[in-house]
Design an enzyme around this catalytic site. Structure first.
Site, PDB file in Angstrom:
ATOM      1  N   CYS A 100       5.475  -0.002   7.591  1.00  0.00           N
ATOM      2  CA  CYS A 100       5.114   1.100   6.703  1.00  0.00           C
ATOM      3  C   CYS A 100       6.355   1.475   5.905  1.00  0.00           C
ATOM      4  O   CYS A 100       7.464   1.487   6.445  1.00  0.00           O
ATOM      5  CB  CYS A 100       4.651   2.289   7.549  1.00  0.00           C
ATOM      6  N   LEU A 101       6.164   1.795   4.627  1.00  0.00           N
ATOM      7  CA  LEU A 101       7.304   2.169   3.779  1.00  0.00           C
ATOM      8  C   LEU A 101       7.959   3.464   4.261  1.00  0.00           C
ATOM      9  O   LEU A 101       9.107   3.735   3.919  1.00  0.00           O
ATOM     10  CB  LEU A 101       6.858   2.303   2.313  1.00  0.00           C
ATOM     11  N   GLY A 112       0.829  -1.198   0.000  1.00  0.00           N
ATOM     12  CA  GLY A 112       0.000   0.000   0.000  1.00  0.00           C
ATOM     13  C   GLY A 112       0.862   1.246   0.000  1.00  0.00           C
ATOM     14  O   GLY A 112       1.998   1.226   0.480  1.00  0.00           O
ATOM     15  N   HIS A 149      -4.803   1.623   7.480  1.00  0.00           N
ATOM     16  CA  HIS A 149      -3.434   2.158   7.451  1.00  0.00           C
ATOM     17  C   HIS A 149      -3.327   3.307   6.427  1.00  0.00           C
ATOM     18  O   HIS A 149      -2.790   4.374   6.733  1.00  0.00           O
ATOM     19  CB  HIS A 149      -2.454   1.023   7.113  1.00  0.00           C
ATOM     20  N   GLU A 150      -3.874   3.071   5.215  1.00  0.00           N
ATOM     21  CA  GLU A 150      -3.775   4.098   4.165  1.00  0.00           C
ATOM     22  C   GLU A 150      -4.706   5.279   4.445  1.00  0.00           C
ATOM     23  O   GLU A 150      -4.337   6.433   4.177  1.00  0.00           O
ATOM     24  CB  GLU A 150      -4.056   3.499   2.787  1.00  0.00           C
ATOM     25  N   HIS A 165      -2.891   7.540   6.662  1.00  0.00           N
ATOM     26  CA  HIS A 165      -1.905   8.386   5.968  1.00  0.00           C
ATOM     27  C   HIS A 165      -2.565   9.658   5.434  1.00  0.00           C
ATOM     28  O   HIS A 165      -1.979  10.736   5.481  1.00  0.00           O
ATOM     29  CB  HIS A 165      -1.287   7.631   4.779  1.00  0.00           C
ATOM     30  N   GLN A 189       3.003  10.051   1.018  1.00  0.00           N
ATOM     31  CA  GLN A 189       4.279   9.351   1.203  1.00  0.00           C
ATOM     32  C   GLN A 189       5.285   9.656   0.101  1.00  0.00           C
ATOM     33  O   GLN A 189       6.483   9.451   0.287  1.00  0.00           O
ATOM     34  CB  GLN A 189       4.063   7.834   1.273  1.00  0.00           C
TER      35      GLN A 189
HETATM   36 NI    NI Z   1       2.307   3.329   5.490  1.00  0.00          NI
END
Ligand code: NI
Length: 169
Positions: free
Chosen positions: A92-93, A45, A134-135, A138, A50
């Site tokens: 998370c990235l 995701g 999660h998204e 963000h 991000q």
């Molecule tokens: Ni994330």
């Protein structure tokens, strides 16, 4: 185009993203870049903030590109339903190298626009419900660490600061 992914500490990750007006060619290119960046990472995701763009868009693909039908693109998503609770480890990235057990809904339903501007609804349980929350977080300027209790959060933040001081973040 693969874009650099912002990490914890960048203020853009902590700011609520702006709604998308019309879906212009620029927005379509942004979505293409998000998908490419997510697959390259690799991740399941990615939200527009991000990669440094304050827009309410996220992409999710639990198959990481293996299943052509698995890609979900959500523009201006809204909650329809959330219920139950699950506790699983996630990452998370924007926080490479860190994981934590985060409470998330067991089932989640989100409605938004796809890349053609058509309204669509996605319903998920398990990992998909977790990814949707999660998204969505963000887009509201929230990272998974913000869902942790004080001590656990502080531990990760302290480690990130230490890495940053050493020029490794
Ligand atoms: Ni994330």
């Amino acid at each position: 185009m693969i874009r650099p992914i912002l990490r914890l500490g960048d203020t853009l990750l902590q700011s609520p993203a702006e709604p998308v007006g019309t879906i212009t060619p620029d927005i379509e290119r942004l979505i293409d870049d998000m998908v490419e960046t997510m697959y390259a990472a690799p991740g399941i995701g990615l939200a527009a903030p991000q990669i440094g763009v304050s827009k309410r868009i996220f992409v999710i693909d639990l198959s990481v590109g293996r299943d052509l039908k698995a890609l979900i693109t959500m523009i201006n998503p809204e909650w329809v339903e959330r219920e139950g609770m699950q506790l699983e480890e996630e990452g998370c990235l924007s926080l490479p190298g860190f994981n934590a057990t985060v409470p998330r809904p067991a089932r989640a339903v989100v409605r938004g626009l796809d890349r053609h501007g058509e309204e669509h609804t996605v319903e998920g349980t398990g990992l998909l419900a977790r990814a949707l929350q999660h998204e969505m977080d963000h887009l509201d300027g929230r990272l998974f660490v913000d869902r942790l209790r004080g001590i656990k959060r502080d531990l990760i933040v302290r480690k990130v600061r230490k890495l940053a001081r050493a020029g490794k973040w």
